[in-house]
Design a protein around this motif. Structure first.
Motif, PDB file in Angstrom:
ATOM      1  N   GLN A  49      42.833  29.380  49.325  1.00  0.00           N
ATOM      2  CA  GLN A  49      43.370  29.673  48.003  1.00  0.00           C
ATOM      3  C   GLN A  49      43.079  28.472  47.109  1.00  0.00           C
ATOM      4  N   VAL A  50      42.550  28.748  45.918  1.00  0.00           N
ATOM      5  CA  VAL A  50      42.205  27.695  44.966  1.00  0.00           C
ATOM      6  C   VAL A  50      43.005  27.916  43.689  1.00  0.00           C
ATOM      7  N   THR A  51      43.557  26.831  43.168  1.00  0.00           N
ATOM      8  CA  THR A  51      44.285  26.898  41.900  1.00  0.00           C
ATOM      9  C   THR A  51      43.708  25.863  40.945  1.00  0.00           C
ATOM     10  N   PHE A  52      43.341  26.325  39.757  1.00  0.00           N
ATOM     11  CA  PHE A  52      42.857  25.442  38.698  1.00  0.00           C
ATOM     12  C   PHE A  52      44.005  25.168  37.736  1.00  0.00           C
ATOM     13  N   SER A  53      44.332  23.916  37.557  1.00  0.00           N
ATOM     14  CA  SER A  53      45.294  23.506  36.550  1.00  0.00           C
ATOM     15  C   SER A  53      44.491  23.170  35.301  1.00  0.00           C
ATOM     16  N   VAL A  54      44.736  23.921  34.208  1.00  0.00           N
ATOM     17  CA  VAL A  54      43.910  23.803  33.017  1.00  0.00           C
ATOM     18  C   VAL A  54      44.763  23.549  31.774  1.00  0.00           C
ATOM     19  N   LEU A  55      44.116  22.965  30.769  1.00  0.00           N
ATOM     20  CA  LEU A  55      44.796  22.733  29.494  1.00  0.00           C
ATOM     21  C   LEU A  55      44.761  23.957  28.596  1.00  0.00           C
ATOM     22  N   LYS A  56      43.665  24.705  28.667  1.00  0.00           N
ATOM     23  CA  LYS A  56      43.527  25.911  27.849  1.00  0.00           C
ATOM     24  C   LYS A  56      42.594  26.877  28.555  1.00  0.00           C
ATOM     25  N   LYS A  57      42.650  28.111  28.128  1.00  0.00           N
ATOM     26  CA  LYS A  57      41.805  29.159  28.707  1.00  0.00           C
ATOM     27  C   LYS A  57      40.339  28.849  28.424  1.00  0.00           C
ATOM     28  N   HIS A  58      39.533  28.935  29.476  1.00  0.00           N
ATOM     29  CA  HIS A  58      38.084  28.791  29.318  1.00  0.00           C
ATOM     30  C   HIS A  58      37.486  30.155  29.627  1.00  0.00           C
ATOM     31  N   ASP A  59      36.675  30.684  28.736  1.00  0.00           N
ATOM     32  CA  ASP A  59      36.175  32.048  28.888  1.00  0.00           C
ATOM     33  C   ASP A  59      35.291  32.255  30.111  1.00  0.00           C
ATOM     34  N   LYS A  60      34.811  31.186  30.724  1.00  0.00           N
ATOM     35  CA  LYS A  60      33.922  31.326  31.885  1.00  0.00           C
ATOM     36  C   LYS A  60      34.632  31.052  33.226  1.00  0.00           C
ATOM     37  N   LEU A  61      35.912  30.694  33.194  1.00  0.00           N
ATOM     38  CA  LEU A  61      36.603  30.366  34.448  1.00  0.00           C
ATOM     39  C   LEU A  61      36.702  31.585  35.367  1.00  0.00           C
ATOM     40  N   ASN A  62      36.886  32.764  34.787  1.00  0.00           N
ATOM     41  CA  ASN A  62      36.930  33.981  35.615  1.00  0.00           C
ATOM     42  C   ASN A  62      35.590  34.212  36.320  1.00  0.00           C
ATOM     43  N   ASN A  63      34.483  33.963  35.605  1.00  0.00           N
ATOM     44  CA  ASN A  63      33.156  34.101  36.215  1.00  0.00           C
ATOM     45  C   ASN A  63      32.974  33.088  37.336  1.00  0.00           C
ATOM     46  N   LEU A  64      33.412  31.861  37.083  1.00  0.00           N
ATOM     47  CA  LEU A  64      33.341  30.827  38.117  1.00  0.00           C
ATOM     48  C   LEU A  64      34.097  31.282  39.363  1.00  0.00           C
ATOM     49  N   ALA A  65      35.305  31.810  39.170  1.00  0.00           N
ATOM     50  CA  ALA A  65      36.139  32.244  40.300  1.00  0.00           C
ATOM     51  C   ALA A  65      35.452  33.336  41.116  1.00  0.00           C
ATOM     52  N   LYS A  66      34.861  34.300  40.436  1.00  0.00           N
ATOM     53  CA  LYS A  66      34.172  35.397  41.144  1.00  0.00           C
ATOM     54  C   LYS A  66      32.951  34.881  41.898  1.00  0.00           C
ATOM     55  N   PHE A  92      54.210  24.117  39.628  1.00  0.00           N
ATOM     56  CA  PHE A  92      53.598  25.256  38.975  1.00  0.00           C
ATOM     57  C   PHE A  92      54.609  25.829  37.986  1.00  0.00           C
ATOM     58  N   ASN A  93      54.122  26.458  36.933  1.00  0.00           N
ATOM     59  CA  ASN A  93      55.034  27.016  35.939  1.00  0.00           C
ATOM     60  C   ASN A  93      54.791  28.515  35.782  1.00  0.00           C
ATOM     61  N   GLU A  94      55.459  29.096  34.809  1.00  0.00           N
ATOM     62  CA  GLU A  94      55.400  30.551  34.633  1.00  0.00           C
ATOM     63  C   GLU A  94      54.028  31.058  34.181  1.00  0.00           C
ATOM     64  N   SER A  95      53.136  30.163  33.798  1.00  0.00           N
ATOM     65  CA  SER A  95      51.800  30.604  33.374  1.00  0.00           C
ATOM     66  C   SER A  95      50.828  30.783  34.549  1.00  0.00           C
ATOM     67  N   LEU A  96      51.281  30.552  35.755  1.00  0.00           N
ATOM     68  CA  LEU A  96      50.444  30.716  36.946  1.00  0.00           C
ATOM     69  C   LEU A  96      50.071  32.187  37.124  1.00  0.00           C
ATOM     70  N   HIS A  97      48.767  32.466  37.230  1.00  0.00           N
ATOM     71  CA  HIS A  97      48.363  33.845  37.503  1.00  0.00           C
ATOM     72  C   HIS A  97      47.008  33.877  38.216  1.00  0.00           C
ATOM     73  N   VAL A  98      46.808  34.974  38.953  1.00  0.00           N
ATOM     74  CA  VAL A  98      45.588  35.151  39.728  1.00  0.00           C
ATOM     75  C   VAL A  98      44.449  35.547  38.784  1.00  0.00           C
ATOM     76  N   ILE A  99      43.281  34.924  38.984  1.00  0.00           N
ATOM     77  CA  ILE A  99      42.113  35.293  38.169  1.00  0.00           C
ATOM     78  C   ILE A  99      41.020  35.945  39.009  1.00  0.00           C
ATOM     79  N   ALA A 100      41.123  35.833  40.341  1.00  0.00           N
ATOM     80  CA  ALA A 100      40.171  36.514  41.228  1.00  0.00           C
ATOM     81  C   ALA A 100      40.794  36.630  42.612  1.00  0.00           C
TER      82      ALA A 100
END
Length: 169
Positions: A49-66, A92-100
């Motif tokens: 299981q991998v978790t990315f802690s990020v400052l803001k949404k990056h439009d390519k992070l979902n592609n990276l995950a897949k 972890f906070n309430e913004s944690l969510h699965v991307i892949a």
């Protein structure tokens, strides 16, 4: 040498994919970049299981995950969590969510089954944890009429180990 070698392979893949998708890690000095932390865990069943802690949404992070899940078939779950500051608080906070992948990875300890989310506390060395829990059970000398309190349960492996030795946990 404390962690599983497969995690090294996952990190190499992540770094290559970050380069491919032009996703930058945070530069502490310039405050540029997006990825604060990458957290990876592997179970005794070889699920990662991998978790990315990020400052803001990056439009390519979902592609990276897949792509990561294609390159590294042991990776079953990829999450992101948004941090509001440059320094992680450590939780972890309430913004944690699965991307892949799936919401949880599976773990097994002494025939007990566990489903782990990123925020779940679980010993990182299952064989040693098993030995520890067996020794704890031996030293506790629980009796069938006693009630035991697991005051810091986490995912409750201690409760699982002692449940058959006492009246109630």
């Amino acid at each position: 040498p404390i962690h599983h070698p497969k995690l090294n392979d996952v990190v190499k893949s992540i770094l290559g994919l970050m380069s491919k998708y032009q996703i930058k890690g945070l530069d502490e000095r310039s405050k540029k970049g997006n990825i604060l932390t990458i957290i990876a865990r592997i179970t005794s069943l070889n699920e990662i299981q991998v978790t990315f802690s990020v400052l803001k949404k990056h439009d390519k992070l979902n592609n990276l995950a897949k792509d990561l899940m294609k390159e590294q078939p042991f990776v079953k779950s990829v999450f992101e969590v948004f941090e509001k500051r440059y320094q992680r608080i450590g939780f972890f906070n309430e913004s944690l969510h699965v991307i892949a992948g799936k919401q949880t990875i599976n773990e097994s300890l002494n025939d007990f089954k566990f489903e782990l989310k990123p925020e779940a506390f679980f010993q990182l060395n299952p064989p040693q944890a098993h030995q520890f829990y067996l020794k704890m059970l031996e030293l506790a000398k629980l009796r069938r009429f006693e009630v035991a309190l697991d005051a810091y349960a986490g995912t409750a492996p201690i409760s699982h180990y002692i449940a058959s030795s006492c009246k109630k946990v």
